[in-house]
Design a protein around this motif. Sequence first.
Motif, PDB file in Angstrom:
ATOM      1  N   SER A 133      -4.901  -9.464  -8.906  1.00 52.84           N
ATOM      2  CA  SER A 133      -4.372  -8.593  -7.868  1.00 52.84           C
ATOM      3  C   SER A 133      -3.427  -9.376  -6.963  1.00 52.84           C
ATOM      4  O   SER A 133      -3.469 -10.607  -6.902  1.00 52.84           O
TER       5      SER A 133
ATOM      6  N   VAL B 106      -4.428   4.171  -1.137  1.00 52.47           N
ATOM      7  CA  VAL B 106      -4.873   3.083  -2.014  1.00 52.47           C
ATOM      8  C   VAL B 106      -4.545   1.755  -1.330  1.00 52.47           C
ATOM      9  O   VAL B 106      -3.582   1.658  -0.576  1.00 52.47           O
TER      10      VAL B 106
ATOM     11  N   GLU C 123      -4.858  -4.637  -3.725  1.00 50.35           N
ATOM     12  CA  GLU C 123      -5.808  -4.628  -4.838  1.00 50.35           C
ATOM     13  C   GLU C 123      -5.272  -3.835  -6.031  1.00 50.35           C
ATOM     14  O   GLU C 123      -5.611  -4.113  -7.171  1.00 50.35           O
ATOM     15  N   ALA C 124      -4.422  -2.846  -5.761  1.00 52.73           N
ATOM     16  CA  ALA C 124      -3.918  -1.981  -6.833  1.00 52.73           C
ATOM     17  C   ALA C 124      -2.866  -2.668  -7.696  1.00 52.73           C
ATOM     18  O   ALA C 124      -2.860  -2.499  -8.920  1.00 52.73           O
ATOM     19  N   TRP C 125      -1.970  -3.455  -7.074  1.00 52.32           N
ATOM     20  CA  TRP C 125      -0.919  -4.127  -7.841  1.00 52.32           C
ATOM     21  C   TRP C 125      -1.494  -5.350  -8.535  1.00 52.32           C
ATOM     22  O   TRP C 125      -2.118  -6.190  -7.925  1.00 52.32           O
ATOM     23  N   LYS C 126      -1.265  -5.429  -9.832  1.00 49.41           N
ATOM     24  CA  LYS C 126      -1.800  -6.544 -10.625  1.00 49.41           C
ATOM     25  C   LYS C 126      -0.693  -7.134 -11.486  1.00 49.41           C
ATOM     26  O   LYS C 126       0.211  -6.424 -11.921  1.00 49.41           O
TER      27      LYS C 126
ATOM     28  N   SER D  23       0.823  -1.211   0.000  1.00 49.77           N
ATOM     29  CA  SER D  23       0.000   0.000   0.000  1.00 49.77           C
ATOM     30  C   SER D  23       0.855   1.258   0.000  1.00 49.77           C
ATOM     31  O   SER D  23       0.529   2.240  -0.680  1.00 49.77           O
TER      32      SER D  23
ATOM     33  N   ILE E 229       0.644   6.427  -6.968  1.00 52.92           N
ATOM     34  CA  ILE E 229      -0.641   7.061  -7.252  1.00 52.92           C
ATOM     35  C   ILE E 229      -0.724   8.482  -6.685  1.00 52.92           C
ATOM     36  O   ILE E 229      -1.385   9.330  -7.247  1.00 52.92           O
TER      37      ILE E 229
ATOM     38  N   ALA F 154       2.143   1.605  -3.561  1.00 58.20           N
ATOM     39  CA  ALA F 154       1.082   2.056  -4.462  1.00 58.20           C
ATOM     40  C   ALA F 154       0.737   3.522  -4.212  1.00 58.20           C
ATOM     41  O   ALA F 154       0.524   4.281  -5.160  1.00 58.20           O
TER      42      ALA F 154
END
Length: 55
Positions: free
Chosen positions: A47, A34, A38-41, A23, A30, A26
């Motif tokens: 995810s 965030v 969930e943000a890193w894919k 987090s 960003i 991210a």
Amino acid sequence: MRQKDGLIIDGILQENILFNSPSYAAAFVIGGRVNGKEAWKDTNGRSLNDIEKSE
């Protein structure tokens, strides 16, 4: 968390930075809060959270 000033030039991160959590990493990218899990894919769109659950 470290500031971006001077660390990103022409869209390229100029030094390695170790973050304490996905987090924080991210949020650095960003520029706000965030959920990193969930943000890193991955390249398949899964995810980090999904990947960890499947292991």
